[in-house]
Scaffold this motif. Structure first.
Motif, PDB file in Angstrom:
ATOM      1  N   ALA A 100       0.830  -1.203   0.000  1.00 49.30           N
ATOM      2  CA  ALA A 100       0.000   0.000   0.000  1.00 49.30           C
ATOM      3  C   ALA A 100       0.869   1.259   0.000  1.00 49.30           C
ATOM      4  N   HIS A 101       1.930   1.238   0.755  1.00 52.94           N
ATOM      5  CA  HIS A 101       2.820   2.398   0.825  1.00 52.94           C
ATOM      6  C   HIS A 101       3.392   2.712  -0.554  1.00 52.94           C
ATOM      7  N   LEU A 102       3.920   1.704  -1.194  1.00 53.25           N
ATOM      8  CA  LEU A 102       4.515   1.931  -2.502  1.00 53.25           C
ATOM      9  C   LEU A 102       3.463   2.374  -3.508  1.00 53.25           C
ATOM     10  N   VAL A 103       2.306   1.703  -3.474  1.00 51.89           N
ATOM     11  CA  VAL A 103       1.259   2.066  -4.421  1.00 51.89           C
ATOM     12  C   VAL A 103       0.852   3.517  -4.218  1.00 51.89           C
ATOM     13  N   THR A 104       0.584   3.855  -2.973  1.00 51.87           N
ATOM     14  CA  THR A 104       0.130   5.218  -2.701  1.00 51.87           C
ATOM     15  C   THR A 104       1.138   6.255  -3.174  1.00 51.87           C
ATOM     16  N   LEU A 105       2.372   6.013  -2.867  1.00 49.36           N
ATOM     17  CA  LEU A 105       3.355   7.047  -3.111  1.00 49.36           C
ATOM     18  C   LEU A 105       3.951   7.026  -4.510  1.00 49.36           C
ATOM     19  N   LEU A 106       3.816   5.904  -5.161  1.00 53.65           N
ATOM     20  CA  LEU A 106       4.396   5.857  -6.506  1.00 53.65           C
ATOM     21  C   LEU A 106       3.336   5.946  -7.590  1.00 53.65           C
ATOM     22  N   ALA A 107       2.224   5.208  -7.343  1.00 52.69           N
ATOM     23  CA  ALA A 107       1.259   5.064  -8.418  1.00 52.69           C
ATOM     24  C   ALA A 107       0.577   6.387  -8.747  1.00 52.69           C
ATOM     25  N   ASP A 108       0.150   7.105  -7.742  1.00 58.26           N
ATOM     26  CA  ASP A 108      -0.533   8.347  -8.064  1.00 58.26           C
ATOM     27  C   ASP A 108       0.496   9.377  -8.501  1.00 58.26           C
ATOM     28  N   GLY A 109       0.050  10.245  -9.319  1.00 56.36           N
ATOM     29  CA  GLY A 109       0.955  11.277  -9.776  1.00 56.36           C
ATOM     30  C   GLY A 109       0.890  12.489  -8.871  1.00 56.36           C
ATOM     31  N   SER A 110       0.413  12.281  -7.685  1.00 57.22           N
ATOM     32  CA  SER A 110       0.108  13.418  -6.818  1.00 57.22           C
ATOM     33  C   SER A 110       1.355  14.189  -6.407  1.00 57.22           C
ATOM     34  N   GLY A 111       2.456  13.508  -6.392  1.00 49.93           N
ATOM     35  CA  GLY A 111       3.646  14.231  -5.980  1.00 49.93           C
ATOM     36  C   GLY A 111       3.699  14.448  -4.486  1.00 49.93           C
ATOM     37  N   MET A 112       2.664  14.021  -3.788  1.00 47.73           N
ATOM     38  CA  MET A 112       2.677  14.167  -2.338  1.00 47.73           C
ATOM     39  C   MET A 112       3.856  13.406  -1.749  1.00 47.73           C
ATOM     40  N   CYS A 113       4.215  12.351  -2.427  1.00 49.76           N
ATOM     41  CA  CYS A 113       5.352  11.566  -1.961  1.00 49.76           C
ATOM     42  C   CYS A 113       6.579  12.440  -1.838  1.00 49.76           C
ATOM     43  N   ALA A 114       6.904  13.095  -2.924  1.00 51.18           N
ATOM     44  CA  ALA A 114       8.078  13.964  -2.901  1.00 51.18           C
ATOM     45  C   ALA A 114       7.923  15.045  -1.848  1.00 51.18           C
ATOM     46  N   LEU A 115       6.726  15.548  -1.717  1.00 46.39           N
ATOM     47  CA  LEU A 115       6.506  16.618  -0.746  1.00 46.39           C
ATOM     48  C   LEU A 115       6.814  16.154   0.664  1.00 46.39           C
ATOM     49  N   VAL A 116       6.219  15.045   1.071  1.00 45.58           N
ATOM     50  CA  VAL A 116       6.410  14.641   2.465  1.00 45.58           C
ATOM     51  C   VAL A 116       7.817  14.095   2.695  1.00 45.58           C
TER      52      VAL A 116
END
Lengths: 231, 231, 231, 231
Positions: A100-116
Motif C-alpha cells: 500500500a505504501h509503494l502504491v500510494t506514493l508511486l502510483a498516483d501522480g500526486s507528488g505528495m510523496c516527494a513533498l512529504v
DNA sequence: TATGAATGAGGGTTCATTCAT
DNA sequence: CATGAATGAACCCTCATTCAT
C-alpha cells in the motif's frame, strides 16, 4: 435527503467549499513544486481566488501546507486503519502495508510523496514536526502489529521496536526517493514483494530452528484434531 | 617564528587559507541552518570577512555549499575506502560500515548529517544531484562488497543489489533522522550492532524449506487463533 | 464628487492610474539620468510608491523603460501619421517632418530626446532594438513619401532610399545631440527651415534643367487654361 | 642608433611599455564590449597584469578609457591632417574625408566605431565630453575647408557652418550605426561616393531662380493633381 | 466576504577601487 | 614596482503578508 435542503446553509457550505477548493489547489501546487518553491500567488491562481482570500481562510502559507499534509495523511492512514485489521497474520499485514505504501506514493501522480519525503527533512521545522506526527499515526497499524508479534514471539523480540520501524520505513523511503530522483518507476508489485521478503527475513526470530518447528508440528496436529469444516 | 600576535582570521591570508576559512565557516553555518536559511552574510560574518570576499573565492552560495558537501563526503568516503579493504568477510565489512556511518553522523556535532539528509531531498536540484553523486562513491565500498558476495552466494542473490542498498542505507537514514528530530542520541554501539544484525538476517540466503515453513507457521497460527477462539 | 482631500498620488489607486503614474515617473527619471544610472528606487520614489510596487506592475526595470520609450514613440508617431497625409507634396511633408522632429525633441524639456538618442546606441541591446523598431514606424510617413517620390521622379532616384534616410535623420540627430551637449537651444524655426532646404537640395534630381522647366511651362500653361477659380 | 643603447633607460622604457600594453589591451576590450560592460578585471587580464597594476598607471577605469579614445582620435585626426592639405578643391577634400571616415570606422574590426558612437552619447558625461572635444579636431580639416569655401562662394554661404557639419557627420554616423546594428557591411566605395554626391548637392550654391522654380514646380504639380483629378 | 493594491524586509551578486606586502 | 587580497556601496528583484474598500 433532498439536495435543495442543503441550500439552507449556503454560507457555511460555501465557506467549506472554499476551504476545500483552496486545499485541493494547494495540494496540487505544493505537490508539484515543493513547499519553498510554491508561492501563495500560485496557490491563489490555482484555486481561482485572489491571493488575499488565501489568508482569509488560512493564517499563512505554512499553515495551509500543514493542513494539506495532514489531510493527505488522514486519507492514507484511514485507509490503512480500515484495511489492516481485516488481515490475519503479521506477514500479511506487513505485506499489505508495504504494498500500500509503494502504491500510494508511486502510483498516483500526486507528488505528495516527494513533498512529504522532502519536507519531512526540510528546513521548515514546523512542517517537519507535523509530518513526524502524522507518520506516527500512519505507521501505527503496522507498528502495533509488530509490537504484538514481538510480545507473542512471532517475530524477533531482541530488537527495539523503534529499530524495526526504521528498517521498514527507512527502506521504503529510500526506494521511493530513489524512484523520484532517478525518475524510473520500478515495478511496484515486484518491489513490494521483494521488500516484504527482505524485511520479513530480518524480522524472523533467530531461533527458527528445527526444534521450534517440531514444537509447531505438535501444535498443528493438535489443532487439526479440533477443526473439521472450512471456516 | 610568525608574528607574535596571531589572529584566528588574519586580515590578509593566503588564498588557500582563506578558502579553508570560508569552507570551514560555511560548513558550520550551513550545518546549523540548512542551505536555504543560510545567508551569504552569515557565512561572511562567521568567516570574519566581508560578504564580497565570499564571492571572490566562490562563484556563489550554491557552489560554496556544494564544495562544503563534497569536501565532507570526500573525508568520510576516503576513510571508508581506506579501512574497508582491510576487513575480511562480508559481515565484518557491513558491520564496520554501519558503525562508521552512525558514528560519523551522530557523534560529531557538525550537523552535516542533517544537512545532507535534508538537502539531499530539498528543492535545490543541483545540491540534491551533488549529494546523490557523492553518495555513490560513499556507498561503493559496501555495495561492491555486497555485489561480490551475491556472486559468490554468500548472501542472497534473489534480490536486486539496488534493493539491498535501499535496505541498508534507508534504515540508517531513518535511524539518523529520527535521532536528529527527537534530539535523542541513541547508544551508537548498541544501535550499530542491532542494525547490523537485522540487516544481516535479511541478507542471509534463504533456507527455502525453513523459510516457507516459517511463514506457513505464521499463517496457520493466525488461522488457528480464529478457528478456535479462546479455547 | 471625489474625496475632498485629493492627493497627486493616492495611496490606493486603480491599476491603470498607477501604471500611468509609474510610467510618468519613470519617463521623468529615465529622461534625466539615462537607463543605466536610473535606479528602481529612484523611480519608486518619483512615483511616490514603494520599490516593490514598481515590480507589481512591470516585470523589471528594463521592461518599464521599454514601455516608456514605446509610449513616447507612439505619441509622436501617431502625430505624424495623423498630420503628414494631409500635406501635399514631398517638400511640404519633408518640411513638416523636420520641423516636427526638432520641435518634439527640443521644445519639450522631457529629455526623452537624450534618452532615445543615447540608449539607441547603448550597451543594453534590448533597449536599442526597441528603439530601432520604434524608429521604423516613426520614420515611415516620410520614408514612404520619399519612396513614392523616387518612383515618380520627383526626387533623385539614383540613391538608395536607405541613404536618404541616413541623410535626413542623421543630420537631425546630429543637430539634436549637439544642442543637448552644448546646452544651447537653437532657434527651432530657423534651423528647421535651413535643414529642410539643405536636405531638399540634396534630394533634387540632378537634371532639373532648363529643358525640364521648359516642358513644365507648357504643362502649367495648359493646366491654367482649365482652371479658373481660386481652389 | 644601436638597439643596445635603448637599454640605458630601462625603467622609463618599461614604464612606457606597460602603459602601451595597458592601452592596447584596454582598446581591445572597450572596443568589444563598450565602456559599461567592460570590467577592469577584463582589461587587466587582457594586458596580462594584475588588476591593481591598472590603477598604478591610470587613476581609474574612466580615465583609461578616455586615454584610449584620445589616442585613437589622435591617430585618425593626424592622418586627416596629413592627407587633406595635399588635396585640392572642396569636393576632393569632402570626398576624401567621407571615404576615410567610412573606411576607418567600417573596415577595421576594431570596434572603436561602436565605442565612440555609443559612448559619445552615453550616460557617462565625462566620456561624452572627451569624445566631443576629440571630434572637434577630427572634423577640423573638413570644417576649415568648408568655412573657407563658404567665404569664397564655392559652396552655399546661406547656411551656418555648424549645420553643414551636422549634415556631413550626422549622415555618416547614421550610416555607420545602421551598419553596426544591422551587421550588414555596406560597400564602402559605393556608399562613400553616393554620400559625397548627396552632400555635395546640398552644399552647392543655389541657383536661386532654378531652385525656386523647382520647388514651385513641385507645388504646382501637386496642386494640379488635386484640381483636375484623373483627367 | 472577497479582493485589488501595496509593501517591508530582506537576499544574492557585482565591481571599481584601496592597501599591505 | 607589482600584486594578491579585501571590501564598501549599490542594485535589482522576490514574496508572504496586510489593509482599505
Amino acid at each position: 435527503m433532498p439536495t435543495s435542503l442543503q441550500r439552507t446553509t449556503p454560507r457555511r457550505a460555501k465557506s467549506q467549499e472554499r476551504i476545500q477548493t483552496l486545499l485541493s489547489a494547494a495540494r496540487r501546487v505544493f505537490s508539484e513544486h515543493g513547499y519553498q518553491r510554491t508561492t501563495t500567488a500560485q496557490i491563489a491562481q490555482a484555486a481561482g481566488v485572489s491571493e488575499a482570500t488565501v489568508f482569509t481562510y488560512f493564517p499563512g502559507k505554512r499553515e495551509l501546507c500543514i493542513q494539506v499534509i495532514k489531510d493527505w495523511y488522514d486519507e492514507i492512514s484511514s485507509e490503512l486503519e480500515r484495511d489492516v485489521p481485516h488481515l490475519h497474520g503479521v506477514h500479511a499485514k506487513l505485506s499489505h502495508v508495504v504494498r500500500a505504501h509503494l502504491v500510494t506514493l508511486l502510483a498516483d501522480g500526486s507528488g505528495m510523496c516527494a513533498l512529504v519525503l522532502s519536507e519531512g527533512r526540510a528546513a521548515e521545522p514546523e512542517l517537519a514536526q507535523v509530518i513526524t506526527d502524522c507518520k506516527r499515526r500512519y505507521t501505527a497499524p503496522l507498528m502495533d502489529c509488530l509490537a504484538e508479534a514481538q510480545a507473542q514471539g512471532q517475530i524477533r523480540a531482541d530488537m527495539p521496536l523503534r529499530l524495526l520501524r526504521d528498517l521498514v520505513y527507512g527502506s521504503m523511503e529510500h526506494v521511493l526517493w530513489d524512484a523520484i530522483t532517478t525518475m524510473k518507476r520500478p515495478r511496484i508489485d515486484t518491489t513490494a514483494e521483494q521488500l516484504t521478503e527482505l524485511i520479513w527475513s530480518a524480522l524472523m526470530p533467530k531461533d527458527t530452528s528445527l526444534a521450534a518447528l517440531s514444537r509447531f508440528k505438535d501444535e498443528v496436529s493438535e489443532a487439526l484434531r479440533h477443526v473439521q469444516p472450512k471456516t
